[in-house]
Design an enzyme around this catalytic site. Structure first.
Site, PDB file in Angstrom:
ATOM      1  N   GLY A 299       0.814  -1.210   0.000  1.00 54.68           N
ATOM      2  CA  GLY A 299       0.000   0.000   0.000  1.00 54.68           C
ATOM      3  C   GLY A 299       0.845   1.258   0.000  1.00 54.68           C
ATOM      4  N   SER A 300       0.426   2.242   0.781  1.00 54.00           N
ATOM      5  CA  SER A 300       1.056   3.567   0.743  1.00 54.00           C
ATOM      6  C   SER A 300       2.473   3.594   1.292  1.00 54.00           C
ATOM      7  CB  SER A 300       0.189   4.570   1.509  1.00 54.00           C
ATOM      8  OG  SER A 300      -1.068   4.720   0.883  1.00 54.00           O
TER       9      SER A 300
END
Length: 584
Positions: A299-300
């Site tokens: 993810g981020s």
């Protein structure tokens, strides 16, 4: 007179004489042939029979080497135990089964059924060796010895004991009943820890006296193993992780703590864990070292790599402003969007706001080959070099065709899967100025055997741009409205990540919350990755479930390592360039 002489003349028939003579000759010929056969054609049988009666081998066993942490604290030691064994032939010859009370006492102390115990010993009366119980304590052995049951004997052995229990179980591993390493470091360095037993081969006479020593092989002592693990940090990380997994009703979690300058792993923990001293009835999934085997879409937490790649290529600078209006876009029929429209953003803003739009525009503004190569150079899709059994390489596809939407999702951590260990190495790489080092589970020293690794350290990012990204990560921690990763007295940088769990055919409804960070920013020493897998409560974002765990572990680790606070350090090197911003 002639007739009288004929009367006394022998009447023996000649053929009987020759028959007897022939039989005698055949007997002697047979004996000679048998002698020649035994001594010339097949003498091994008699040699074997003679050796069975006179040849003996006495082994001198060596105890398994100890495993200690970097400060000398014991993580695995060998303790003396004894094994109970039976000689069924002696038991039967001495009618030992008639000692009913003695056998009952033996069964009681071993916690066994007396009838099953007797049946096991007498199943094959001609047998000379049967295990009764392995690895009993010295106190139990002394009691059994006092029973004086004919045919029941004791043999000295050693047993592995793990003082830290479940805290270090996944990294240290364990051995089987024969002291053979089958998990973790015990398995990887089994030969080094075992050494070689010595043996003395000799011949004895009928009275049991030694008359000739044929071979004397000295034993090779085992080596003790010093790990890079700091057990103080290991215990802290496990306590915090276990509490978080329980509090957020997660299915599992992992934490990795690394030294950014040496690549040494200072802590590696998973929850749930297990007690290596008592593995009876333990569910098999608890043995899995999730920090090295399980991989997730990061993810981020991958967005700093996209920003760093743009800086490396030159398509953006620290002053670049990316127009993300109106906060959404379509690429190949797929939608990319932010939770809200952030408008024009600097690279720092993109990380602080965790903007998918921002990283997408940065990724599409670079050549595909350059962008993909940065992921491989950062170590995704390859082993970290620890040599641990079962370590996964994650997933990073090496293919020619990449659509624009695939590049876009890759920019914010989808379409790639990494283990917590790989993610920790990436953050250690940017923290130390762009040098990718293989991770090691052994303490680095001139006298310690090097960790088996196919990789050498190499520069993959420039020191200048790595430092700029580190400064941006500090803003993420300081400026994010819900960030909980701050550490009092220290400058900290990091990035949260929240991703859906991938499953066959797409994505499910479960989340993974992550936080990866470094400290102290003025002179980075530690990189820590926290993964909370499938939180079951109302909180599931990385900033909510993983960041607080990171904060407490980083705070404790910095103090344990006596690293001075740097919150008041001048931040001149971290300030962003104030030139007129360029626009993308």
């Amino acid at each position: 007179m002639k007739k009288q002489a004929d009367k006394y003349k022998p009447t023996t028939v000649a053929w009987r004489f020759y028959l007897v003579l022939g039989v005698i000759v055949l007997v002697y010929f047979g004996l000679a042939a048998r002698t020649a056969y035994i001594q010339v054609v097949e003498p091994e049988m008699l040699k074997k029979q003679g050796d069975m009666r006179s040849l003996r081998t006495a082994a001198s066993k060596v105890h398994r080497g100890s495993i200690v942490d970097r400060n000398g604290r014991e993580l695995a030691v060998s303790v003396p135990v004894e094994t109970v064994w039976a000689d069924p032939k002696i038991v039967m010859q001495n009618n030992a089964l008639a000692m009913v009370e003695h056998w009952q006492a033996l069964a009681d102390v071993l916690d066994k059924d007396v009838n099953i115990l007797k049946e096991r010993v007498t199943r094959n009366p001609a047998k000379r060796f049967v295990y009764v119980e392995r690895q009993v304590s010295p106190a139990m052995a002394a009691y059994i010895k006092q029973l004086k049951i004919p045919g029941i004997h004791l043999r000295k052995e050693s047993k592995r004991f793990y003082p830290t229990g479940e805290i270090s179980a996944h990294i240290v591993g364990f051995t089987n009943v024969d002291d053979k390493g089958i998990e973790g470091v015990e398995r990887v360095y089994d030969q080094l820890l075992t050494g070689e037993n010595g043996k003395k081969q000799y011949r004895k006479d009928a009275k049991g006296n030694r008359i000739e020593v044929l071979k004397d092989v000295e034993s090779t002592p085992p080596e003790d193993l010093t790990l890079s693990i700091d057990q103080r940090i290991q215990a802290l990380a496990y306590t915090e992780l276990k509490g978080a997994v329980k509090a957020f009703k997660a299915s599992s979690g992992s934490v990795v703590v690394t030294n950014v300058h040496t690549g040494e792993i200072l802590a590696l923990v998973n929850s749930p864990s297990y007690n290596p001293n008592n593995r009876r009835n333990v569910a098999i999934h608890r043995f899995r070292n999730r920090a090295i085997t399980d991989f997730y879409e990061p993810g981020s937490t991958m967005k700093p790599l996209t920003v760093l790649s743009a800086l490396e290529f030159g398509s953006a600078t620290t002053n670049t402003v990316v127009d993300t209006n109106p906060g959404r876009m379509r690429i190949g029929g797929r939608r990319v969007s932010d939770p809200r429209n952030h408008g024009e953003q600097t690279l720092t803003d993109i990380l602080v706001n965790s903007s998918n739009m921002g990283t997408t525009k940065l990724a599409l503004d670079m050549p595909k080959e350059f962008f993909l190569d940065k992921f491989f150079e950062a170590g995704f899709g390859e082993s970290t070099g620890t040599g641990l059994i079962g370590e996964s390489s994650g997933i990073m596809h090496d293919r020619q065709r990449w659509s624009q939407i695939e590049l876009a999702t890759l920019s914010y951590g989808m379409g790639v899967a990494a283990t917590p260990l790989q993610l920790a190495r990436f953050y250690a790489t940017i923290a130390n100025g762009g040098i990718k080092r293989p991770l090691t589970i052994l303490k680095k020293s001139k006298t310690t055997t090097a960790s088996p690794s196919l990789f050498e350290e190499q520069r993959v990012f420039s020191a200048k741009y790595s430092q700029e990204v580190v400064s941006m990560l500090e803003h993420v921690v300081n400026d994010h409205p819900v960030e909980q990763a701050k550490v009092a007295g220290y400058r900290v940088g990091g990035k949260t990540g929240t991703a859906f769990k991938a499953m066959a055919g797409g994505y499910g409804n479960d989340y993974v919350g992550l936080f990866a960070g470094i400290a102290p920013i003025s002179n980075p020493e530690l990189a820590i990755v926290v993964v909370i897998n499938e939180p079951g409560g109302d909180l599931y974002h990385g900033g909510e479930v993983a960041a607080p765990v990171f904060s407490r572990i980083m705070k404790g680790a910095l103090r344990l390592l006596n690293i001075a606070p740097d919150a008041n350090t001048a931040t001149a090197n971290n300030s962003l360039n104030t030139k007129e911003p360029s626009h993308v």
